[in-house]
Design a protein around this motif. Structure first.
Motif, PDB file in Angstrom:
ATOM      1  N   THR A 474       0.825  -1.209   0.000  1.00  0.00           N
ATOM      2  CA  THR A 474       0.000   0.000   0.000  1.00  0.00           C
ATOM      3  C   THR A 474       0.853   1.251   0.000  1.00  0.00           C
ATOM      4  OG1 THR A 474      -0.062   0.155   2.404  1.00  0.00           O
ATOM      5  CG2 THR A 474      -1.726  -1.241   1.355  1.00  0.00           C
ATOM      6  N   TRP A 475       0.254   2.350  -0.390  1.00  0.00           N
ATOM      7  CA  TRP A 475       0.942   3.631  -0.367  1.00  0.00           C
ATOM      8  C   TRP A 475       1.280   4.036   1.055  1.00  0.00           C
ATOM      9  CZ3 TRP A 475      -1.222   7.917   2.041  1.00  0.00           C
ATOM     10  CH2 TRP A 475      -2.580   7.813   2.394  1.00  0.00           C
ATOM     11  N   ARG A 476       0.529   3.542   2.044  1.00  0.00           N
ATOM     12  CA  ARG A 476       0.819   3.895   3.435  1.00  0.00           C
ATOM     13  C   ARG A 476       2.172   3.325   3.867  1.00  0.00           C
ATOM     14  NH1 ARG A 476       0.332   7.218   5.943  1.00  0.00           N
ATOM     15  NH2 ARG A 476      -0.228   6.417   7.987  1.00  0.00           N
ATOM     16  N   ASN A 506       6.088   1.606  -5.698  1.00  0.00           N
ATOM     17  CA  ASN A 506       4.934   2.383  -5.252  1.00  0.00           C
ATOM     18  C   ASN A 506       5.271   3.874  -5.173  1.00  0.00           C
ATOM     19  OD1 ASN A 506       3.049   3.624  -3.210  1.00  0.00           O
ATOM     20  ND2 ASN A 506       2.153   1.580  -3.333  1.00  0.00           N
ATOM     21  N   LEU A 507       6.426   4.198  -4.607  1.00  0.00           N
ATOM     22  CA  LEU A 507       6.827   5.607  -4.510  1.00  0.00           C
ATOM     23  C   LEU A 507       7.018   6.213  -5.897  1.00  0.00           C
ATOM     24  CD1 LEU A 507       9.373   5.495  -1.546  1.00  0.00           C
ATOM     25  CD2 LEU A 507       7.268   6.830  -1.623  1.00  0.00           C
ATOM     26  N   TYR A 508       7.704   5.484  -6.769  1.00  0.00           N
ATOM     27  CA  TYR A 508       7.995   6.010  -8.104  1.00  0.00           C
ATOM     28  C   TYR A 508       6.720   6.213  -8.916  1.00  0.00           C
ATOM     29  CZ  TYR A 508       9.558   6.401 -12.880  1.00  0.00           C
ATOM     30  OH  TYR A 508       9.737   6.839 -14.167  1.00  0.00           O
ATOM     31  N   GLU A 515      11.757  12.131  -3.460  1.00  0.00           N
ATOM     32  CA  GLU A 515      11.805  11.484  -2.146  1.00  0.00           C
ATOM     33  C   GLU A 515      12.625  10.194  -2.223  1.00  0.00           C
ATOM     34  OE1 GLU A 515       8.604   9.645   1.069  1.00  0.00           O
ATOM     35  OE2 GLU A 515       7.879  10.858  -0.612  1.00  0.00           O
ATOM     36  N   LEU A 516      12.359   9.391  -3.243  1.00  0.00           N
ATOM     37  CA  LEU A 516      13.080   8.128  -3.428  1.00  0.00           C
ATOM     38  C   LEU A 516      14.572   8.389  -3.610  1.00  0.00           C
ATOM     39  CD1 LEU A 516      12.754   5.066  -3.754  1.00  0.00           C
ATOM     40  CD2 LEU A 516      12.210   5.436  -6.161  1.00  0.00           C
ATOM     41  N   LEU A 517      14.892   9.398  -4.397  1.00  0.00           N
ATOM     42  CA  LEU A 517      16.290   9.734  -4.661  1.00  0.00           C
ATOM     43  C   LEU A 517      16.998  10.198  -3.384  1.00  0.00           C
ATOM     44  CD1 LEU A 517      18.072   9.724  -7.174  1.00  0.00           C
ATOM     45  CD2 LEU A 517      17.492  12.127  -7.526  1.00  0.00           C
ATOM     46  N   SER A 518      16.294  10.993  -2.568  1.00  0.00           N
ATOM     47  CA  SER A 518      16.906  11.506  -1.332  1.00  0.00           C
ATOM     48  C   SER A 518      17.218  10.369  -0.366  1.00  0.00           C
ATOM     49  CB  SER A 518      15.984  12.527  -0.666  1.00  0.00           C
ATOM     50  OG  SER A 518      14.823  11.908  -0.139  1.00  0.00           O
TER      51      SER A 518
END
Length: 942
Positions: A474-476, A506-508, A515-518
């Protein structure tokens, strides 16, 4: 068995059946199956009606995945990923910010904001500054509403930043969202970089390009911009000269405003004056029927004079605190306690302690602390169901009661189904109250969330592998877990979490690229090593993948990795995963499957960036052919491939070929949007207006007259009354020439013109036209025709407004008659018409005639909705006022008591989210206003 299980279920079904926005799913089977059916239905509604995705005839065919039958959200913006959740969060933030009935003397600020919009370019951003809780968000949201109403050609893009470090405060996501909104309104489909540094760098270019395509002004509003992480660094575009038709307004806390921005024109929100303070407190007290003495009002006025006690948030909270205890406690005592508070944080502490004192046990007090702390340490908030799972001892009743109190007293609010702090000061107070030990306590609560979401992830991954589905993470979990590891400084666990392919996917896929890159930068990995690790993880996962469904899931993961690497600029490394995704789909599905076209499209995109145009053209053409065969030549996916090819030809200077493809794509998107609605609806509306204006240049025909009428209505809805009047008059004149003055179409034009004059307060003209329309419709239409009912209703309301009550009576009686013929004598709609007629009789001092009408309406409402429905309560209030005016005080008190019991039950039922005093069925009133001539208001009148 096809039988209804109880009388109450039968009543529920009957009530739902007569609601035009309710959908009933007829299902026989287990609860889980029923829930799944409902989920599918809701998903389909969201995709079709909200996101505007096209549902195709392929829906029933076996394409390996149900989502193949609908164009995904990203279709609207080519390959840009769009998170509907983030957009919904902004819509809710705007609604909450504007959720106040008090204007607080904002008129003088509105004038300043209007001056900014009208000022000649170039002009720097306007800074709206004020202390915490001074009403900056409220001011901006109210002004946005006014602009939307009075300046329909002005495009307003807003972003409300939540608390620091939440998703809403991430600069790359804000800029991406603003760019996509601009693209949406200019109907431009172009590739957009995902690299956060490039995105911020290119935004001024996009703003210049897209503003040139927009016909009116563009206003960009960012509330609480100083809460954005490294705001000065990431918002450099604010310093550059803005395009001539662009204005920018940003709000800041006066204490945290970056130094370089202090030179901009500034609108500073002054502290509330004594009149506004009194108004705010009175509004809160009146809502709870609490009456303050003159001495108490003076005491409050003296208290609210310092800079920290005369801001909007402090005074609102003060009013709520007094109103909350006013009916049950000693007002002087609570006033004394409030006067010892010198700022919003200390007042919040008093509020929290009063909630604690109202709880029955130490266990409930402990749960209150746990709820507030766990919400505070989360990334974006916590849902009710998550709280129930985190604390198994927490019952639904206790949770509902706690949340009701916390929501009512402005501590917590809801955002996209998650509980969050309503204001930063509330979270500051919780830290002071419960976390004095410092970082160790915060870390312990974060660890509790880490354990919860880790367990959720394990369960989800198990389901994933057992059901061969990638949609179970899930996104959560993806939103909270990596962020919590980052906050805890646990790089090892963060690294492991990122290598969970489904979390990263999911994040991408939701566009949280920055956010994923950080996260990867935090664990010390550069782009190349990150790519290698993902590829290795995928190879390991591939070894355990068996069966068609599992291979389809694997292909999706390879495609996500390829797109991610492409966005990072690692083109040579992106080809491998995308090529592998294509191979798997061709084998597991079919060479002509739509998902194969998706792989071809993504691979072609890499070759375009790599400037290998020959390879890209071949792949795009293959994707186009598959899409046309699968969906037909006029599907949005076909338009996407045409756009991609057009962009490719443009890069090769083949402008003629590019233009042909763009025109073809434009027609497809235009048709699809008109049929189903889409995110490009506003652009379509403007396009439609232009088409209609061109059509009106033709000769006199009934079709052209109808077109003129449509144009008039369109301009009327845009509040352009002068232009609307011009077209409506032309429509009426043409219809009278072509169809004759007694034709029902002429009545339509008369009716619309009358409505316009009514809006302009030219009541005599409106009366004359409504009477003509009514005369035509009475002769031409059936007695129960909706158009006749429409004219009757509006002419009756106009007569009443003009004080011609004797003329209004027969029309209100006719309205009752029409509704009885249309719906039957016991329908709630008939009751509404009866109440309206009774209200009119009361205004004419004919209480004897009004009484049986109210009583009959009450009986219909009780039979239709049950004895505890709000409409029953409102009718009881009307009867109470009537009894009061006739001198029957005992009966008035009895009726009013019943009405209040219904109101209290309604408030409890909806967990403190009490409905507006303007309900859907009409306005209510109190006995205090019983002697007012306007005490009785019509149902349906807002």
């Amino acid at each position: 068995d096809g039988k209804v299980s109880s009388v109450s279920v039968q009543q529920l079904i009957e009530q739902i059946s007569c609601m035009n926005k309710a959908k009933m799913i007829d299902h026989v089977g287990g609860k889980e199956e029923g829930a799944y059916e409902i989920y599918n239905c809701v998903e389909k509604i969201i995709k079709q009606d909200i996101l505007g995705c096209e549902m195709t005839d392929l829906e029933g065919k076996d394409l390996g995945n149900k989502e193949d039958s609908a164009a995904p959200e990203e279709e609207v913006f080519g390959d840009v990923l769009w998170d509907a959740h983030d957009e919904q969060e902004q819509m809710e933030a705007f609604q909450q910010a504007s959720n106040s009935t008090c204007e607080l003397g904002f008129e003088k600020y509105f004038e300043r904001l209007n001056d900014l919009v009208a000022a000649p370019a170039p002009i720097p951003p306007l800074l709206v500054s004020g202390g915490p809780g001074s009403g900056k968000s409220l001011l901006l949201s109210k002004w946005i509403q006014l602009q939307q109403k009075h300046s329909p050609n002005t495009l307003i893009l807003y972003h409300f930043v939540g608390r620091p470090m939440s998703t809403s405060s991430e600069s790359a996501l804000i800029i991406k969202r603003l760019t996509l909104k601009l693209m949406q309104h200019s109907w431009l489909v172009s590739p957009l970089t995902f690299d956060p540094a490039k995105l911020l760098e290119e935004f001024p270019h996009w703003l210049e390009k897209l503003s040139a395509r927009h016909q009116g002004s563009i206003i960009i509003i960012i509330d609480s911009i100083d809460q954005i992480q490294q705001a000065e660094k990431h918002m450099k575009w604010l310093i550059d000269p803005l395009p001539v038709n662009v204005r920018v307004i940003v709000s800041v806390n006066v204490e945290t405003c970056p130094q370089a921005w202090r030179l901009w024109p500034t609108l500073h929100l002054d502290p509330l004056n004594s009149k506004d303070v009194k108004s705010l407190i009175s509004a809160e007290c009146n809502s709870a029927n609490v009456k303050l003495t003159k001495e108490q009002e003076k005491k409050l006025e003296r208290h609210c004079r310092s800079a920290t006690t005369c801001n909007a948030l402090y005074v609102t909270l003060l009013g709520k605190t007094i109103a909350c205890v006013g009916n049950t406690g000693n007002i002087d005592e609570i006033l004394q306690q409030c006067c010892q508070c010198q700022d919003t944080v200390s007042l919040y502490r008093l509020v929290l302690r009063s909630i604690q004192e109202s709880l029955q046990s130490d266990k409930e007090k402990d749960l209150l602390r746990e709820i507030l702390c766990v919400i505070g340490v989360s990334h974006n908030g916590v849902s009710e169901s998550e709280l129930m799972e985190l604390y198994p001892e927490l019952t639904s009743a206790v949770l509902a009661s706690l949340l009701h109190s916390l929501h009512k007293m402005c501590l917590l609010t809801y955002g996209c189904g998650l509980l969050k702090f309503q204001h930063l000061q509330a979270w500051e107070m919780v830290k002071l109250e419960y976390m004095e030990a410092g970082e160790n306590v915060i870390s312990a609560y974060r660890q509790k969330l880490v354990e919860y979401f880790t367990m959720q992830l394990r369960v989800l991954i198990y389901i994933c592998f057992s059901l061969n589905s990638q949609d179970r993470v899930t996104w959560r979990s993806a939103d909270e877990l990596p962020w919590l590891f980052q906050q805890q400084g646990d790089k090892q666990k963060l690294h492991k979490c990122l290598l969970n392919l489904f979390v990263s996917q999911n994040l991408y896929k939701r566009g949280h690229f920055a956010e994923l890159l950080s996260y990867w930068q935090l664990v010390g990995k550069d782009k190349s090593s990150m790519a290698a690790e993902y590829f290795d993880s995928l190879k390991e996962y591939e070894k355990s993948s068996e069966g068609e469904e599992s291979m389809i899931c694997l292909a999706d993961l390879y495609e996500t990795l390829g797109r991610f690497l492409k966005d990072l600029g690692l083109l040579s490394q992106a080809v491998g995963p995308l090529q592998r995704s294509l191979e798997i789909r061709e084998t597991a599905l079919d060479p002509d499957h739509p998902r194969v076209a998706q792989s071809l499209h993504q691979l072609a995109g890499v070759y375009v960036q790599w400037k290998k145009f020959g390879n890209a053209e071949q792949l795009y053409k293959q994707a186009l052919e598959i899409s046309e065969n699968a969906y037909g030549a006029e599907h949005p996916r076909v338009a996407r491939e045409l756009d991609a090819l057009a962009t490719l030809y443009q890069k090769q200077n083949k402008y003629e070929q590019a233009e042909q493809l763009r025109k073809k794509s434009f027609k497809i998107r235009q048709k699809a949007a008109r049929q189903k609605g889409s995110l490009c609806g506003f652009a379509l509306l403007r396009q439609r207006a232009l088409q209609l204006e061109e059509l009106t240049l033709g000769k006199d025909t009934s079709d052209n007259a109808r077109t003129l009428n449509e144009l008039g209505v369109l301009y009327y809805l845009q509040n352009n009354l002068e232009t609307a009047e011009l077209f409506l008059k032309r429509s009426l004149e043409m219809r009278e020439r072509v169809l004759g003055s007694d034709h029902p179409d002429c009545a339509q034009s008369l009716n619309n013109l009358a409505a316009l004059y009514n809006e302009k307060k030219h009541y005599d003209k409106a009366e004359e036209l409504y009477e003509k329309a009514l005369d035509i419709r009475r002769r031409a239409l059936a007695p129960d025709h909706p158009s006749l009912a429409y004219t009757v209703k509006h002419l009756a309301v106009l007569y009443k407004k003009m004080g011609k009550l004797d003329k209004a009576v027969p029309l209100y009686e006719l309205a009752v008659e029409i509704r009885q013929k249309s719906f039957g004598p016991k329908h709630p709609s008939v009751a509404t018409a009866l109440v309206n007629l009774a209200v009119l009789y009361c205004q004419m001092k004919k209480q004897i005639e009004a009484l049986p009408l109210y009583e009959r309406a009450l009986k219909i409402y009780e039979d239709s909705f049950g004895q505890m429905h709000p409409r029953v309560g409102e009718t009881l209030k009307n009867l109470a006022v009537l009894s009061y005016e006739r001198g029957d005080f005992e009966k008035a008190a009895e009726l009013y008591k019943r009405a209040m019991e219904i109101k209290e039950a309604e408030t409890l039922l909806i967990g403190g989210k009490a409905t507006s005093r303007h309900s859907s069925s009409g306005d209510t009133f109190s006995l205090k206003s019983a002697l007012s001539p306007n005490a009785l208001l019509e149902h349906g009148q807002r």
